[in-house]
Design a protein around this motif. Structure first.
Motif, mmCIF file in Angstrom:
data_model
loop_
_atom_site.group_PDB
_atom_site.id
_atom_site.type_symbol
_atom_site.label_atom_id
_atom_site.label_comp_id
_atom_site.label_asym_id
_atom_site.label_seq_id
_atom_site.Cartn_x
_atom_site.Cartn_y
_atom_site.Cartn_z
ATOM 1 N N THR A 49 0.826 -1.116 0.109
ATOM 2 C CA THR A 49 -0.097 -0.052 -0.043
ATOM 3 C C THR A 49 1.211 1.118 0.002
ATOM 4 O O THR A 49 0.449 2.364 -0.520
ATOM 5 N N CYS A 185 -10.208 1.286 -8.387
ATOM 6 C CA CYS A 185 -9.352 1.769 -7.447
ATOM 7 C C CYS A 185 -8.013 1.691 -7.988
ATOM 8 O O CYS A 185 -7.572 0.890 -8.848
ATOM 9 N N GLU A 189 -4.505 1.116 -3.233
ATOM 10 C CA GLU A 189 -5.892 1.079 -2.690
ATOM 11 C C GLU A 189 -6.299 -0.368 -2.461
ATOM 12 O O GLU A 189 -6.921 -0.712 -1.507
ATOM 13 N N TYR A 192 -4.476 -2.376 0.154
ATOM 14 C CA TYR A 192 -5.094 -1.885 1.457
ATOM 15 C C TYR A 192 -6.192 -2.936 1.956
ATOM 16 O O TYR A 192 -6.544 -3.311 3.114
ATOM 17 N N GLN A 193 -7.224 -3.228 0.977
ATOM 18 C CA GLN A 193 -8.323 -3.944 1.033
ATOM 19 C C GLN A 193 -7.836 -5.518 1.230
ATOM 20 O O GLN A 193 -8.413 -6.169 2.025
ATOM 21 N N PHE A 197 -8.705 -4.679 5.387
ATOM 22 C CA PHE A 197 -9.230 -3.335 5.819
ATOM 23 C C PHE A 197 -10.428 -2.802 4.588
ATOM 24 O O PHE A 197 -10.331 -3.405 3.469
ATOM 25 N N ALA A 198 -11.436 -2.039 5.224
ATOM 26 C CA ALA A 198 -12.369 -1.989 4.367
ATOM 27 C C ALA A 198 -12.287 -0.691 3.422
ATOM 28 O O ALA A 198 -11.524 -0.050 3.863
ATOM 29 N N ASP A 199 -12.737 -1.023 2.204
ATOM 30 C CA ASP A 199 -12.656 0.231 1.424
ATOM 31 C C ASP A 199 -13.422 1.647 1.666
ATOM 32 O O ASP A 199 -14.464 1.203 2.123
ATOM 33 N N PRO A 200 -12.625 2.648 2.136
ATOM 34 C CA PRO A 200 -13.130 3.789 2.738
ATOM 35 C C PRO A 200 -14.071 4.653 1.838
ATOM 36 O O PRO A 200 -14.796 5.209 2.145
ATOM 37 N N ARG A 201 -13.971 4.559 0.337
ATOM 38 C CA ARG A 201 -14.755 5.230 -0.457
ATOM 39 C C ARG A 201 -16.290 4.729 -0.332
ATOM 40 O O ARG A 201 -16.656 3.904 -0.324
ATOM 41 N N GLU A 202 -16.983 5.893 -0.351
ATOM 42 C CA GLU A 202 -18.427 5.734 -0.233
ATOM 43 C C GLU A 202 -18.947 4.951 -1.787
ATOM 44 O O GLU A 202 -18.732 5.508 -2.849
#
Length: 383
Positions: A49, A185, A189, A192-193, A197-202
């Motif tokens: 990442t 993405c 990014e 990171y998933q 970890f969850a994808d922070p994008r809405e």
């Protein structure tokens, strides 16, 4: 390892530790105490990442936070293709060239992209935007051939033209809507998933029912009347099994054994009984011989060890008893001593004829066994 744990990092790992220590400790906390080494896979994704690949700094960081050596980290990082060992572009474009995708044009899609981008497998364009790779399988045969961007399905039933259009959009800073699945993405990014970890994008995660190619078999079954009664393909998949009435499991009905089964059971019982008798007899013989066991006569040495110590270290060294035997215990009877005296001394274990000693033995035995067929005729007449 808790969040307040102090870890002393080497100068090689310190740059990454300053940025990734907190999420790394969060990853370690997912595993039981003493099993933190299992966190190596998500930690390697976490390293990517920041750098986009697993660098020597990343290897050192993972090794030191897990308390293992760098060779162990490198062995894992070089085994899985999702861990990149050199800088990778912002978008990793993968084209499936396995059997079905290849038959349906996957290789043509890859060749066109390679020609258009001017790069080959696992190579990155000069602008750092695109890294191209051919994949053995992307698990989407129903949409073959497929193209993914950073491991997310982007182009289904791809053609060379649609693939080129995709990479050009990415190089222009656009993120086109994928055919299905999550939104596009960057590679960092996505790492990171993959680190957990969850994808922070809405609205980043795609949703919806399975597509028509996936459901094709179900539709055909329905059309031909072989589908499960009352089954609706559009029904959401349940996450739990339906409860049974009264929470009771169905009890299997006992079956009456057939004549063949009864005969087989009797035969099996007889064979087991015979095998048990043989094993019991063999055990009794073993108890009698004490083979390979320590003696109970005060001598704590194993019989094989004791015999080995009595052997000669070399062919020329006398045995401990002073008898000139050849690699064995001293003779215990006059007859055994006479037989040992006529034996050749032990050699180096080479086959007969391999060496001076062997040649002498073979020559002597050949001369002793050679029939007298070449005797001159005159000599025979004289006899």
């Amino acid at each position: 390892m808790s969040a307040d744990t102090t870890v002393e990092f080497s100068p090689a790992a310190a740059p990454l530790a300053e940025k990734l220590l907190e999420p790394a400790l969060e990853i370690l906390a997912r595993y039981p105490a003493g099993r933190e080494r299992s966190a190596l896979l998500p930690l390697l994704h976490l390293v990517q990442t920041e750098e986009g690949h697993v660098s020597p700094t990343g290897v050192a960081f993972c090794a030191e936070i897990l308390g293992i050596n760098k060779a162990q980290v490198g062995a894992v990082a070089t085994f899985y293709t999702m861990y990149k060992r050199r800088p990778t572009g912002e978008y990793l474009v993968s084209v499936c060239t396995n059997t079905l995708c290849n038959v349906l044009g996957g290789q043509q899609v890859y060749d066109e992209l390679a020609e258009h981008l001017g790069v080959g497998h696992d190579q990155t364009t000069a602008d750092g935007k695109i890294t191209l790779e051919h994949a053995e399988c992307l698990a989407a045969c129903d949409y073959a051939p497929v193209v993914t961007v950073n491991y997310d399905f982007t182009v289904d039933q791809a053609t060379p033209e649609s693939a080129v259009e995709l990479v050009e959009s990415l190089r222009n800073g656009e993120r086109p809507a994928p055919a299905r699945g999550a939104r596009i993405c960057s590679l960092k990014e996505m790492q990171y998933q993959l680190a957990g970890f969850a994808d922070p994008r809405e609205g980043a995660v795609g949703d919806g029912v399975a597509g028509a190619p996936t459901l094709r078999g179900v539709r055909l079954a329905q059309e031909h009347g072989v589908a499960v009664a009352g089954f609706d393909p559009d029904t959401p998949i349940t996450t739990t099994k339906p409860a049974r009435e009264g929470n009771a499991l169905p009890q299997p009905q006992p079956e009456q054994p057939s004549r063949i089964a009864s005969f087989a059971k009797k035969a099996t019982t007889a064979v087991k009984a015979a095998a048990g008798a043989v094993a019991e007899k063999a055990g009794a013989v073993g108890e009698h011989l004490h083979a390979g066991r320590t003696t109970d006569t005060g001598d704590v040495k194993d019989p094989q060890v004791r015999t080995a110590e009595m052997r000669n270290p070399t062919a020329e060294t006398p045995s401990p008893s002073g008898a000139a035997t050849a690699g064995g215990p001293p003779p215990s009877t006059p007859a055994e001593a006479a037989g040992a005296a006529g034996s050749e001394p032990a050699g180096d274990g080479k086959p007969a004829g391999d060496g001076t000693r062997g040649e002498r033995i073979v020559s002597q035995r050949t001369a002793d066994q050679k029939p007298a067929t070449n005797v001159p005729r005159g000599t025979e007449e004289e006899k």
